[in-house]
Design an enzyme around this catalytic site. Structure first.
Site, PDB file in Angstrom:
ATOM      1  N   ASP A 121       5.054  -4.916   5.879  1.00 44.59           N
ATOM      2  CA  ASP A 121       5.513  -6.264   6.208  1.00 44.59           C
ATOM      3  C   ASP A 121       5.534  -7.219   5.015  1.00 44.59           C
ATOM      4  OD1 ASP A 121       2.802  -6.501   6.134  1.00 44.59           O
ATOM      5  OD2 ASP A 121       2.594  -7.515   8.058  1.00 44.59           O
ATOM      6  N   ASP A 150       2.652  -0.561  12.077  1.00 43.12           N
ATOM      7  CA  ASP A 150       2.635  -1.860  12.749  1.00 43.12           C
ATOM      8  C   ASP A 150       3.931  -2.650  12.557  1.00 43.12           C
ATOM      9  OD1 ASP A 150       2.304  -2.246  10.074  1.00 43.12           O
ATOM     10  OD2 ASP A 150       0.676  -3.691  10.234  1.00 43.12           O
ATOM     11  N   ARG A 195       0.961  -5.518  -6.764  1.00 42.69           N
ATOM     12  CA  ARG A 195       1.112  -6.828  -6.149  1.00 42.69           C
ATOM     13  C   ARG A 195       1.685  -7.802  -7.173  1.00 42.69           C
ATOM     14  NH1 ARG A 195      -4.709  -7.796  -3.844  1.00 42.69           N
ATOM     15  NH2 ARG A 195      -5.139  -6.018  -5.196  1.00 42.69           N
ATOM     16  N   ASP A 222       0.188   2.163   8.655  1.00 41.17           N
ATOM     17  CA  ASP A 222      -0.344   1.395   9.786  1.00 41.17           C
ATOM     18  C   ASP A 222       0.504   1.444  11.055  1.00 41.17           C
ATOM     19  OD1 ASP A 222      -2.622   0.615   8.429  1.00 41.17           O
ATOM     20  OD2 ASP A 222      -1.618  -1.096   7.525  1.00 41.17           O
ATOM     21  N   GLY A 257       0.833  -1.205   0.000  1.00 40.45           N
ATOM     22  CA  GLY A 257       0.000   0.000   0.000  1.00 40.45           C
ATOM     23  C   GLY A 257       0.864   1.249   0.000  1.00 40.45           C
ATOM     24  N   THR A 266       4.512   2.656   5.607  1.00 35.08           N
ATOM     25  CA  THR A 266       3.129   2.160   5.710  1.00 35.08           C
ATOM     26  C   THR A 266       2.392   3.046   6.700  1.00 35.08           C
ATOM     27  OG1 THR A 266       1.748   0.423   6.661  1.00 35.08           O
ATOM     28  CG2 THR A 266       4.033   0.438   7.333  1.00 35.08           C
ATOM     29  N   ARG A 289      -6.170  -3.052  10.389  1.00 31.82           N
ATOM     30  CA  ARG A 289      -6.792  -4.369  10.429  1.00 31.82           C
ATOM     31  C   ARG A 289      -6.357  -5.129  11.680  1.00 31.82           C
ATOM     32  NH1 ARG A 289      -6.687  -6.058   4.334  1.00 31.82           N
ATOM     33  NH2 ARG A 289      -7.316  -3.883   4.151  1.00 31.82           N
TER      34      ARG A 289
END
Lengths: 322, 322, 322, 322
Positions: free
Chosen positions: C103, C130, C72, C128, C11, C126, C172
């Protein structure tokens, strides 16, 4: 005419890229080729040209500034320079021009047409909104909103410190930006070049509003409204009363940034209309928007006639700034 | 202690309201009453106080400025003034204070504690980020992003006109804002008070980058980096080389506006921590955030020790500004 | 190593372009050539490569998205695909890679190193946040501020209509965005995947806060906090009490936009550090920022270890949301 | 008439506060008192009234939402409810009303006038721009710019991933927002309720533009343009061709936020004009702006006649979206 040129000139304005995009794509729809001329009249004289296809203007709609760059040209002010420019255009097979800019741009365009026989259609791209023949120029709405955002920020400080702020916005000869920004920003006073200013009366007004309980005020000053701009006006006021105030000159931030929806739509509409006009005429006109409709005005009139600010709104600003 | 006071003082900073909200609600959670003192030390002397319940601070988290107002006080600089202030606090049953502001605010707070025995915990609220004992002050992140947005706008114009712009940002004694804004804004040169400036070397650097093909440049100047700020630096440079450049002074827009997420979170965290510290101590400290954790620093150190800018980032800015 | 490659994958995140710029310019300073690989691993397999000089990355620092595109690749999930990619890199004389992504990107990078012997340094890009081994990922600060601005707008409506709004933000598996946005946005409830949710307790909390006089509330929900996201949570709550609420899913607006100062600085720093690491090592690490300093973490750890949200801030949000 | 009431009703719109401010200050200038009625018709029935002086509306010009709140009222739909409301107004000495809202608000206002003899002047405050008798409604320009900003963000992602995005904007029965946002956002397709939609033709258009080299596209869909909105349209398209696309529903963010300059000026002008009209007439009209001038339209016409979108601009959008 099978090939047209497009250029930007003078001060840059948000929406110029949207206008370039519309010129290129409308021309494509009409079967015309487009050549982009870089650096305005200076680049025209030097032959700085680049073909513009429909994909070359992808993803520029939302960008401030101008991908074609802009510059001043002393040489173009001479007949010899203009003859060189015309020769370059002829050599490149360019049969007509779309000129995006303000009054300096259009004065040059008029001469190019009259003297060198090059058809030109003007598109009003300037944040100042000071062109006759269009209710709004491309870039004006963005400049007003940018200045307004700055004023909203300054008001946080003005309110917290209970101070008066004198904020100078662009507008050497016209008060369009000052009026809209001042009305939308809740300014106590709006100083425009179109109206005589009485520093003493402003001073008394500020004191009076303090007496009414208003603890902070914004004074919006067009740069040409008083000698020395906002700082000059404040100094003149201080000769009459003791008012503690700060000055902020918004400056060049008003020229840049991503254009508002209104400026993008206006630029799209006028860019496209300019190509249509060029395709079917001999130029010499500016395309504008008047009361929601596309309208054409001779370049001479666009430049020489004076568009007045909305006096009703100026009066309204005084009623609302209690 | 059953009742505490909170006030803002010095220049306003985005996030001060978020800190006030956190003070009030954390105090409520600990069973403490909160009195808001308006207009800083000036209002403290005059007893301008208003009780603040949890709903009184609703919907202020996102607001710039300070709902408690801020002001300067000559009287508080005297021992007599401070004694008056302390008497007012005592009369109102206020057992301790949370002081939100910068170094001037904390100098006053130190005296109030040492001389008058009033416990005070400081919360660093200033856009300048020049306090020792916290990685960031409340308002800094917002000021940097506001200045950055202005620079992004100016770059549109700089790129379109192929010009050099000298942009002055806040920072009389420290270059924190200039460094972050310059690095994030892709500045060719970042002039900070912490480093000696050589106008001739800057001039040559600008010429050199033009030779490398860079057609426009941004120079970010902290107001205290050179006598006369950005305009002064440009004048000094012009003694060496002919460089056409424009100057913009961002000014007070850097103080206002809705705080960023980071400033709201920092303000929430430090406001709450200040109340906890006040509830269990005798004050005299500033609460800050160091490496992600809440940390306490004696007010004296916070004010007197010098926090340095990140030299690694300054070096990086030179590598990246090719 | 004389030539390195750089690509973005997964992303997109605001600040990826700032990282690409830093990679190219830091490489240039170290005497390394840079090849940009377009469309991530898919483009690597197809050999979509373009040399990147220092001027090719001019004026991208402030742009959202990624000029190298992202995609992708099913084929890269096979050993055969990865062998093709490695062959392409070898043929192009690329001795190492800087991989900007999350990741998924790093899992691919690990295999490329272990299996095909290609040195890779990862840069955490990213929204996120995370990834283990960096306090913040590139894009997170921008995403949080974008979501916060949206919440500020929605609060105008929530307050005017005296309604409850359930706002779903990205995340998510992690609640980083939800926590920061919720705390900065004054959310009544913050629902994160890291904590068990009790719809009944939330329902009672909302009723309780109405009884205390709060007329409107914001509930921030990470998309993975409850089956069905914000809408799912609201439905579950409605089984317990009658609460009128609206749902808004912020969606993809969180990914785009011009990066904040913090993201641009982080991206600049990590992009430059990645090149330095690649020049002197055999890769296999992610470069991050921990407590203000550049830090390196094995890619395996970055991907497999779980970084926890700040529980102290989550607790604080409950105290402040009175 | 010595005392008038003002209220907001229906969906909130940015600029409502600017209109309230103008009503209060223009009334003051004309020697009229103003009573603010909270929560629209519901509050009118309950007598939720608060006097509004000129300082009570200070610092609200730039705020989104409405300080007078808004609500729905079932009771007002009955004659009994309206009689109660009229009795409350009479008891409070209110001789006339300024109603700020959309068509539902004006339908109620008509009945209040016809049935209960209460003079009402309407001010068009709705983001939908779907009222006859004014070129623009208050809030529309802000909503368009908010949606446009969201689209600009999403385009970063769309371009980076080379994807198609379907973005749903507000507009159940009218395509005003979709048209302006789509044109300004460079949408490939603009789906409005005013035009029949052919999913198959749209599908083919998207494929065709991919063949021409366009790698990402934006489709803007008014919520009422197709059953199921943007998601419904995408599903219908997928029955014809395989197109990978994402859906984003902008939702309530379009309602909030600080109003643009244009909305503040329009609100100021119409709010003031409404008071003037009320002072000298028996109401029953909506005040609007037509071709730059204040204009009055019977409430019945404003509500019942259909204002059409600008078909010229819709056609232009197709030419420009190459």
């Amino acid at each position: 005419m099978k090939r047209i040129g497009v250029f930007t000139s003078g001060g840059d304005a948000p929406g110029m890229n949207a206008a370039i995009r519309a010129v290129v794509r409308q021309a494509h729809a009409l079967g015309l080729e487009v050549i982009g001329i870089r650096r305005g009249y200076a680049g025209m004289i030097l032959g700085e040209m680049v073909p513009l296809g429909v994909r070359d203007v992808a993803n520029i709609l939302q960008r401030g500034g101008t991908i074609l760059l802009t510059a001043r040209s002393q040489e173009f002010l001479t007949e010899e320079g203009r003859a060189k420019a015309a020769a370059r255009l002829k050599a490149a097979g360019i049969g007509g021009l779309v000129a995006i800019g303000g009054d300096g741009t259009f004065r040059g365009a008029m001469r190019l047409t009259e003297e060198q026989g090059v058809p030109v259609v003007g598109v009003p791209g300037t944040i100042d909104n000071d062109l006759y023949g269009t209710d709004y120029t491309i870039g004006f709405d963005t400049a007003v909103n940018t200045a307004l955002e700055a004023i909203d920020r300054i008001r946080d400080t003005a309110a917290s410190h209970e101070r008066v702020f004198f904020i100078e916005v662009m507008g050497r000869d016209s008060g369009f930006i000052a009026l809209d920004v001042g009305l939308a920003g809740g300014a106590e006073v709006i100083a425009v070049p179109e109206e005589p200013l009485d520093p003493k009366a402003i001073a008394e007004g500020l004191l009076e509003s303090q007496r009414r309980g208003k603890t902070s005020s914004i004074v919006v000053v067009a740069e040409g409204a008083y000698p020395g701009g906002a700082a000059g006006l404040l100094a003149a006021i201080k000769e009459h009363v003791r008012v503690e105030a700060r000055v902020t000159v918004l400056g060049h931030i008003q020229r840049g940034g991503s254009p508002t929806a209104k400026d993008r739509i206006l630029a799209s509409r006028l860019g496209a209309a300019a190509v249509e006009a060029l395709a079917r005429s001999t130029g010499g006109v500016m395309v504008g928007e008047v009361e929601g409709e596309v309208a054409f005005t001779p370049l001479k009139e666009a430049v020489e006639r004076k568009k007045d600010i909305n006096r009703v709104l100026l009066g309204l600003s005084r009623v609302l700034a209690l």
